[in-house]
Every structure is written in structure tokens, then in C-alpha cells.
Design a protein around this motif. Sequence first.
Motif, PDB file in Angstrom:
ATOM      1  N   THR A 137      -1.771   2.127   2.667  1.00 26.01           N
ATOM      2  CA  THR A 137      -1.458   1.970   1.875  1.00 26.01           C
ATOM      3  C   THR A 137      -1.756   3.068   0.408  1.00 26.01           C
ATOM      4  OG1 THR A 137      -3.119   0.588   0.785  1.00 26.01           O
ATOM      5  CG2 THR A 137      -1.962  -0.766   2.085  1.00 26.01           C
ATOM      6  N   ASN A 138      -0.574   2.685  -0.315  1.00 26.90           N
ATOM      7  CA  ASN A 138      -0.820   3.747  -1.480  1.00 26.90           C
ATOM      8  C   ASN A 138      -1.987   3.184  -2.183  1.00 26.90           C
ATOM      9  OD1 ASN A 138      -0.577   1.136  -2.964  1.00 26.90           O
ATOM     10  ND2 ASN A 138       1.385   1.613  -4.166  1.00 26.90           N
ATOM     11  N   ASN A 296       2.692   2.177   3.736  1.00 23.19           N
ATOM     12  CA  ASN A 296       2.376   1.091   2.620  1.00 23.19           C
ATOM     13  C   ASN A 296       3.467   0.379   3.589  1.00 23.19           C
ATOM     14  OD1 ASN A 296       1.458   1.336   0.440  1.00 23.19           O
ATOM     15  ND2 ASN A 296       3.733   2.319  -0.185  1.00 23.19           N
TER      16      ASN A 296
END
Length: 311
Positions: A137-138, A296
Amino acid sequence: MSTNTPNYNLEKPNQDEFYDVNVQNGNMDKIDNALKTLAGEVASGVTQEDLTAIDTKLDGINQGVGEIKGKSDQIKQGVDNLNTKQDSLLLKIQNGALKQNIAIFDKPGTYTWKCPDGVTAIILTMFGGGAAGQSVTNQYDYVRNVYGGDGGFYVNRKAVQVVPGTTYQIVVGKGGAGVTPSGKTVAPGQAGGSSSAFGIICLGGATSSWSSPKEPSHPLVTKGTEPAIIDIGYNATDFALYTTPFGRPGKNTSATGATTLNLGGGGAGYGDGGNGKISSTTTVVGIGAGSGASFNVAADSGGNGIVIIEY
């Protein structure tokens, strides 16, 4: 007065003498005796051994002539046979009888293949399923590189002995599924499923060959490709680690979250590896190849395996 010939002493009456039959008969006797003597002298110079030798040589000549004729007949027969085979071959080509037979199994599952009569060897191409790449994910901020999945182990057109009439089990491995990431940890994709045929197993690609490399279990099997982490595309020192004779590695993609990330492409298989991705759009992943790393979103599934039998 009569005269005589110089060689055989034949009497020659003068023109003024009357014909005398006794003189004529005497001359005939002299000629007959002379010819008889000549014939005897000629015959006395040729022995029975000479005659036998002449007969033997004549027989040899006749035999040689017969052998030459026999070889000539054999050559003619050979040419006729060759022409017949050529005509038969051309006819088979025209009718499509010489087309190579190929059995392809490219959907995950278990199958059977019965070896036809007269077939004692096949050419095998086989790939295990490719692995899915890692996903983050970010929020991920641990390391810069995120890896794609490995390509499946494979057999590259190798000859395998088979037994006519035997039924063989064929297994095609499924490509590993991607996993949706969460938080700051890496979500490793699933490994690919193994493919097998004729007692040969091609393992599926691993999610991270860097941490737990495996080796082939059969001499005909080549280790699966590693995921490509190449900052500038395909110009890698160990390019062979990422490629197969059939495919190339997937390309890298950059992503920016908590840090700048390098989303690696998947290892090659029977087709090209998947590219690293930053959206939910599904990328193309080749057969037996690993999918690229993702940002993501869940990585794409690795490519399914394949078994190809040529005979």
C-alpha cells in the motif's frame, strides 16, 4: 611332255596331250594327302588343356555378363522402389498424413493422454504455473524494491521415452493468485501450482525466490525465472535469470507512497512476465510467467502452466 607344280608336285599335262583320268585322280590324291597333313599339324598345336582353358574363360565372361545384367536389374528395381516411395511420400504430404501431432493442455487440472501405437518417444514442453507478485500500500516504507512473482519451472522441448498404448496422467498447474495489501507490510502473492507429465514435475513459481530458492527435481527440468528488479528496463547483468527461450520478464513500474517504490516485473515463462502495476487494470501475464508487483491493489494472478506433447 607334262610338267609338275613346284610345291605339291601335281602333274600338269601339256595342251597337246589327251585327258588322262589317272593323272587327274593322282593329283586329287596328292591334294587330299596334303590337306590331311596340314589339318593334323594344326590340331597337334592345340591341347585339350588349352581347349578347357578357353571354355573356362568363356564361362567366366558369360558369368560376368550375367552379373552385370543382374546388378543393372537391381539398380533399376531400386530406382523403381525409390520412385514409388517418393510418390507415396508426396501423396501423404498432399493428404496431410505427415502433419505433426500435438496435444496441448493449457487449462489447470488433471488429464490423461494415451500414447498411440507406434510412438516410442515424444517431445515435451512443460511449464509450472507462475507466481503472483508482491503487493504493497501507499503506507509501505520499508525497502524500495517490491518483487514480481517467479516464472514456473520448465522443460524446453526435451525428448522423453514413452510406451505405446500406455495412458499417462497430465497435470497442469494453476497460476498463483494475487493478495490485496494492507497497512505497512508486504502481501506476498501465492505460489504457482506444479505441472507434471511422464514422471517429470515442474514446480510452480515461488512468490520470492530470493528468500527460499528451490532446485529442479529432474535433469530435464530448468529452474523457473526470477522476478526482474531492473531500474532501467531490460539491461540487466544477469538477464538469463529472468528470461526463457519463450518469454521476457515484465517491466518495472515506479510508484510514490511513503517512499518511492520500484514495482518489479514478473519472471518469464512460456510467455512474457507481467509488468509492475499501480492500478486495478489487469495486465497481461504470459503462460507459466510470474505477475508483476502491485501498488494499493492485489497483484494479478500468475500465468497458468502448460503441457505440450509433440509426436
